[in-house]
Design a protein around this motif. Structure first.
Motif, PDB file in Angstrom:
ATOM      1  N   UNK A 256      -1.120 -15.962   4.234  1.00  0.00           N
ATOM      2  CA  UNK A 256      -0.307 -15.478   3.125  1.00  0.00           C
ATOM      3  C   UNK A 256      -0.394 -13.959   3.032  1.00  0.00           C
ATOM      4  N   UNK A 257       0.666 -13.346   2.599  1.00  0.00           N
ATOM      5  CA  UNK A 257       0.641 -11.919   2.294  1.00  0.00           C
ATOM      6  C   UNK A 257      -0.037 -11.747   0.942  1.00  0.00           C
ATOM      7  N   UNK A 258      -1.017 -10.836   0.866  1.00  0.00           N
ATOM      8  CA  UNK A 258      -1.861 -10.762  -0.333  1.00  0.00           C
ATOM      9  C   UNK A 258      -2.049  -9.323  -0.800  1.00  0.00           C
ATOM     10  N   UNK A 263      -7.044  -6.508 -10.831  1.00  0.00           N
ATOM     11  CA  UNK A 263      -8.005  -7.612 -10.822  1.00  0.00           C
ATOM     12  C   UNK A 263      -7.364  -8.987 -10.667  1.00  0.00           C
ATOM     13  N   UNK A 264      -6.097  -9.051 -10.290  1.00  0.00           N
ATOM     14  CA  UNK A 264      -5.453 -10.328 -10.045  1.00  0.00           C
ATOM     15  C   UNK A 264      -4.986 -10.389  -8.601  1.00  0.00           C
ATOM     16  N   UNK A 265      -5.361 -11.465  -7.919  1.00  0.00           N
ATOM     17  CA  UNK A 265      -4.988 -11.627  -6.519  1.00  0.00           C
ATOM     18  C   UNK A 265      -3.626 -12.300  -6.426  1.00  0.00           C
ATOM     19  N   UNK A 266      -2.680 -11.575  -5.842  1.00  0.00           N
ATOM     20  CA  UNK A 266      -1.331 -12.107  -5.640  1.00  0.00           C
ATOM     21  C   UNK A 266      -1.197 -12.568  -4.200  1.00  0.00           C
ATOM     22  N   UNK A 267      -0.780 -13.810  -4.010  1.00  0.00           N
ATOM     23  CA  UNK A 267      -0.557 -14.376  -2.683  1.00  0.00           C
ATOM     24  C   UNK A 267       0.892 -14.817  -2.568  1.00  0.00           C
ATOM     25  N   UNK A 268       1.513 -14.469  -1.449  1.00  0.00           N
ATOM     26  CA  UNK A 268       2.886 -14.911  -1.213  1.00  0.00           C
ATOM     27  C   UNK A 268       2.905 -15.827  -0.007  1.00  0.00           C
ATOM     28  N   UNK A 269       3.454 -17.014  -0.202  1.00  0.00           N
ATOM     29  CA  UNK A 269       3.529 -18.024   0.844  1.00  0.00           C
ATOM     30  C   UNK A 269       4.893 -17.994   1.510  1.00  0.00           C
ATOM     31  N   UNK A 270       4.966 -18.393   2.780  1.00  0.00           N
ATOM     32  CA  UNK A 270       6.291 -18.521   3.396  1.00  0.00           C
ATOM     33  C   UNK A 270       7.116 -19.549   2.660  1.00  0.00           C
ATOM     34  N   UNK A 291      -9.509 -19.023   6.915  1.00  0.00           N
ATOM     35  CA  UNK A 291     -10.866 -18.643   7.308  1.00  0.00           C
ATOM     36  C   UNK A 291     -10.981 -17.192   7.762  1.00  0.00           C
ATOM     37  N   UNK A 292      -9.868 -16.426   7.745  1.00  0.00           N
ATOM     38  CA  UNK A 292      -9.880 -15.045   8.204  1.00  0.00           C
ATOM     39  C   UNK A 292      -9.054 -14.191   7.239  1.00  0.00           C
ATOM     40  N   UNK A 293      -9.382 -12.918   7.205  1.00  0.00           N
ATOM     41  CA  UNK A 293      -8.650 -12.007   6.333  1.00  0.00           C
ATOM     42  C   UNK A 293      -8.549 -10.639   6.998  1.00  0.00           C
ATOM     43  N   UNK A 294      -7.408  -9.991   6.801  1.00  0.00           N
ATOM     44  CA  UNK A 294      -7.209  -8.602   7.207  1.00  0.00           C
ATOM     45  C   UNK A 294      -6.902  -7.830   5.938  1.00  0.00           C
ATOM     46  N   UNK A 295      -7.792  -6.923   5.547  1.00  0.00           N
ATOM     47  CA  UNK A 295      -7.649  -6.260   4.246  1.00  0.00           C
ATOM     48  C   UNK A 295      -7.921  -4.770   4.365  1.00  0.00           C
ATOM     49  N   UNK A 296      -7.112  -3.989   3.654  1.00  0.00           N
ATOM     50  CA  UNK A 296      -7.325  -2.553   3.494  1.00  0.00           C
ATOM     51  C   UNK A 296      -7.538  -2.272   2.019  1.00  0.00           C
ATOM     52  N   UNK A 297      -8.397  -1.291   1.718  1.00  0.00           N
ATOM     53  CA  UNK A 297      -8.697  -0.998   0.322  1.00  0.00           C
ATOM     54  C   UNK A 297      -8.995   0.498   0.160  1.00  0.00           C
ATOM     55  N   UNK A 298      -8.568   1.114  -0.953  1.00  0.00           N
ATOM     56  CA  UNK A 298      -8.890   2.521  -1.202  1.00  0.00           C
ATOM     57  C   UNK A 298     -10.402   2.694  -1.384  1.00  0.00           C
ATOM     58  N   UNK A 299     -10.987   3.573  -0.594  1.00  0.00           N
ATOM     59  CA  UNK A 299     -12.440   3.745  -0.656  1.00  0.00           C
ATOM     60  C   UNK A 299     -12.903   4.322  -1.988  1.00  0.00           C
ATOM     61  N   UNK A 300     -12.049   5.080  -2.631  1.00  0.00           N
ATOM     62  CA  UNK A 300     -12.429   5.730  -3.886  1.00  0.00           C
ATOM     63  C   UNK A 300     -12.145   4.866  -5.107  1.00  0.00           C
ATOM     64  N   UNK A 301     -11.774   3.616  -4.891  1.00  0.00           N
ATOM     65  CA  UNK A 301     -11.527   2.712  -6.008  1.00  0.00           C
ATOM     66  C   UNK A 301     -10.055   2.371  -6.130  1.00  0.00           C
ATOM     67  N   UNK A 302      -9.712   1.377  -6.962  1.00  0.00           N
ATOM     68  CA  UNK A 302      -8.313   0.977  -7.133  1.00  0.00           C
ATOM     69  C   UNK A 302      -7.413   2.169  -7.412  1.00  0.00           C
ATOM     70  N   UNK A 303      -6.262   2.194  -6.757  1.00  0.00           N
ATOM     71  CA  UNK A 303      -5.368   3.352  -6.808  1.00  0.00           C
ATOM     72  C   UNK A 303      -4.007   2.929  -7.347  1.00  0.00           C
ATOM     73  N   UNK A 304      -3.426   3.712  -8.273  1.00  0.00           N
ATOM     74  CA  UNK A 304      -2.113   3.353  -8.829  1.00  0.00           C
ATOM     75  C   UNK A 304      -1.042   3.316  -7.739  1.00  0.00           C
ATOM     76  N   UNK A 305      -0.219   2.303  -7.782  1.00  0.00           N
ATOM     77  CA  UNK A 305       0.862   2.157  -6.823  1.00  0.00           C
ATOM     78  C   UNK A 305       1.535   0.815  -7.003  1.00  0.00           C
ATOM     79  N   UNK A 306       2.143   0.328  -5.968  1.00  0.00           N
ATOM     80  CA  UNK A 306       2.721  -1.012  -6.035  1.00  0.00           C
ATOM     81  C   UNK A 306       2.667  -1.658  -4.659  1.00  0.00           C
ATOM     82  N   UNK A 307       2.568  -2.988  -4.667  1.00  0.00           N
ATOM     83  CA  UNK A 307       2.477  -3.787  -3.442  1.00  0.00           C
ATOM     84  C   UNK A 307       3.799  -4.499  -3.203  1.00  0.00           C
ATOM     85  N   UNK A 308       4.230  -4.504  -1.957  1.00  0.00           N
ATOM     86  CA  UNK A 308       5.431  -5.231  -1.561  1.00  0.00           C
ATOM     87  C   UNK A 308       4.998  -6.322  -0.584  1.00  0.00           C
ATOM     88  N   UNK A 309       5.179  -7.574  -0.979  1.00  0.00           N
ATOM     89  CA  UNK A 309       4.761  -8.706  -0.167  1.00  0.00           C
ATOM     90  C   UNK A 309       5.983  -9.457   0.355  1.00  0.00           C
TER      91      UNK A 309
END
Length: 605
Positions: A256-258, A263-270, A291-309
């Motif tokens: 899933x695209x995540x 603090x809320x995990x959004x998952x998008x299914x096909x 059983x696997x994940x590919x994740x990127x995260x801002x090292x300095x903490x949550x950053x304002x923006x928006x996610x497109x899934x």
């Protein structure tokens, strides 16, 4: 924070709940309505034109001139002085994974995990299952590739800039590789187009699944530039290795695209209707599989923006977009941590690791740690799942075999439920003694089913008998079955772990020979035949043959570990019923009753 209401997780749990409750529903229905009671394709470059693999130690193919020489006019138009460097590929190898980057877009073309467990989910046919049974070799599934480019889409880890002066994803970058700097190997990509000079630095330790990803965006024009910096992660999907869950078709293993926002995990299914665009503070984003994940995260903490899934049958895409405002000559830096690996709770809880913290000059105590463990979704069964996993890990530490750990878990649960099982058998004996009086009531009120049920329930009350007492152990076992199913479906500890012999080489996958669920069905029939017969012939046939048949058909495509647990439970139940039957016969009162006093602490005579 985990999203226990994610559609894929809860749908699978509901399907199993329906399957496991089916036998009880039939029994309860007959009691109350009709008494008496009783589962790596080759990566494409996605349109990226690249030369063949180069020596990992080769330096940049074409050096870019100093930014001062390449500064475009103040209008922000691209310079024509320097041709782009030739495209090339860079292979980077470490113990747990092999990365391949393309200089055209400075993104991943593959990220292949290494090791026996780091493979795609097994997919064995019936013929292959019996080939294994006969000792023949069957090729294992391919290694897990977490970065397969999507054709005509930005490469994983590539960036774009949206706005008045856009930067496309396929910019040609110069490459420079270094070994051992700050204890980490690194590769640097430098590219220019229009008013932008982009320097991307990837650093990683020799061991582990983490990386440090630094993006520097410099405005080399004479005017301020505004826009939106987008960081992309995508993965092409081969439908042969991913399957949607279904009632008789297995538990599925869809990725899933995540994105975790506020603090809320959004998952998008096909199959979801449209791309999801979520605004807020982004904690991490990427591709989330069982059983696997590919994740990127801002090292300095949550950053304002928006996610497109975006999720389609052949692709998953997650893009994090951040506001970008750069004065003339100014450089803006975005530092991201990355984790491309198994959903091992211990590994994910320690992200970022010590080496990355030191390389990024972070304060270890104040470092932001993304909640990657939220991607392990046990849903509403989380407490029971974690308890079962703790017990199984203890037994695995003693035996070194997860199949044996499941068997020993079954023994523990049986011992805990032994007093309840005894009371259940005594209750069934008491109900059995009421059978003649219930037959009289049926004959007397043959034409009035409502009155018949009322009289039978009155008889139960007068005799102080619980007609559902015989079903209580089954009801208590059901949450254990569902929680074990959920653990098998989500826990990397159990993923790819074999039992004895070559057949059950993955306890989280179905038994390809179907021998285990068929043996389970036979053991369930024997268990039903050993119980006191408290119903008429039709009802007895339903409970003895129909219910085990439905149960067996349901479990044919479910994890072998779940079938192993229920089969072991049935074998223990047969032995338990035989032993308790002998004990009850030896301790019957002289009047022919049952030793009820023992079950009620001596209060009933």
């Amino acid at each position: 924070m985990n999203d226990p209401l994610s559609p894929q997780s809860n749908d699978s749990q509901k399907r199993l709940l329906v399957a496991l409750l089916l036998s009880f529903a039939i029994t309860a229905g007959w009691m109350f309505l009709f008494p008496p009671p009783p589962a790596t394709p080759g990566a494409e470059d996605g349109g990226v034109a690249a030369a063949g693999p180069q020596d990992a130690g080769t330096q940049a193919q074409a050096a870019l001139p100093p930014s001062g020489e390449a500064s475009p006019p103040s209008t922000g138009t691209p310079t024509e002085a320097t041709p782009p460097p030739p495209a090339r590929k860079v292979d980077l190898t470490r113990k747990e994974s092999v990365y391949q980057f393309s200089s055209q877009g400075a993104g991943l073309t593959s990220a292949v995990l290494q090791g026996v467990k780091m493979r795609e989910q097994s997919s064995l046919s019936l013929a292959q299952g019996y080939q294994l049974l006969l000792g023949k070799e069957v090729p294992p599934p391919p290694q897990m590739n977490l970065a397969q480019p999507v054709p005509n889409q930005p490469l994983p880890l590539s960036i774009t800039i949206e706005g008045a002066s856009p930067l496309p994803a396929n910019v040609a970058y110069a490459v420079e590789e270094k070994t051992g700097g700050a204890g980490l190997d690194s590769v640097t990509f430098t590219g220019r187009q229009g008013p932008w000079e982009v320097v991307k630095v990837f650093q990683w330790p020799q061991e582990g699944f983490e990386m440090l990803y630094t993006i520097q965006v410099k405005n080399i024009s004479g005017q301020p530039q505004n826009g939106e910096l987008q960081v992309h992660y995508s993965r092409a999907i081969d439908p042969n290795f991913e399957h949607a869950p279904s009632f008789f078709g297995g538990v599925g293993n869809l990725s899933r695209s995540s994105c975790q926002v506020d603090d809320k995990l959004h998952n998008m299914n096909p199959g979801d209707d449209k791309p999801e665009d979520t605004k807020g503070n982004i904690a991490f984003f990427g591709i989330n599989q069982q059983y696997f994940v590919s994740a990127l995260y801002p090292l300095d903490g949550p950053r304002p923006g928006h996610c497109i899934l975006t999720a389609t049958p052949t692709a998953r895409q997650a893009t994090a977009a951040f506001p970008l405002s750069v004065a003339a000559g100014e450089t803006v830096t975005l530092r991201l941590g990355g984790y491309l690996g198994p959903k091992d709770p211990d590994l994910m809880a320690s992200v970022p690791g010590t080496e990355l913290v030191q390389a990024a000059n972070l304060n270890a105590q104040n470092t932001f740690r993304p909640a990657l463990t939220d991607t392990v979704d046990f849903g509403i069964w989380a407490v029971i799942c974690k308890l079962l996993l703790t017990i199984m890990k203890f037994f695995h530490g003693l035996t070194g075999n997860w199949g044996v750990a499941i068997i020993l878990l079954t023994v523990v649960v049986k011992m805990v439920l032994l007093p309840l099982t005894y009371r259940s058998m005594v209750s069934m004996e008491e109900v059995k003694k009421l059978q003649p009086r219930m037959e009289e009531i049926r004959k007397k009120y043959a034409d009035n089913r409502e009155q018949q049920n009322l009289e039978i329930m009155k008889l139960y009350q007068e005799a102080k008998v619980n007609p559902l007492g015989g079903c209580l152990p089954l009801l208590i076992q059901m949450p254990v079955w569902i929680a074990l199913f959920t653990a098998l479906r989500n826990s990397f500890d159990l993923y790819g772990e074999p039992f004895f012999g070559p057949i059950w080489r993955d306890l989280t996958y179905k038994d390809p020979t179907y021998l285990l669920p068929l043996a389970l069905g036979v053991s369930m029939i024997i268990t039903q035949k050993m119980q006191p017969q408290m119903m008429d012939a039709t009802q007895a046939k339903i409970m003895t043959w129909f219910v085990p048949g439905i149960f067996t058909l349901t479990l044919l495509q479910y994890p072998a570990g779940l079938s192993l647990y229920i089969f072991t439970n049935n074998i223990l139940s047969i032995a338990q019923q035989y032993g308790l039957r002998k004990w009850l016969d030896r301790n019957k009162p002289t009047g022919g009753g049952t030793p009820v006093a023992a079950t009620a602490g001596g209060k009933r005579k």
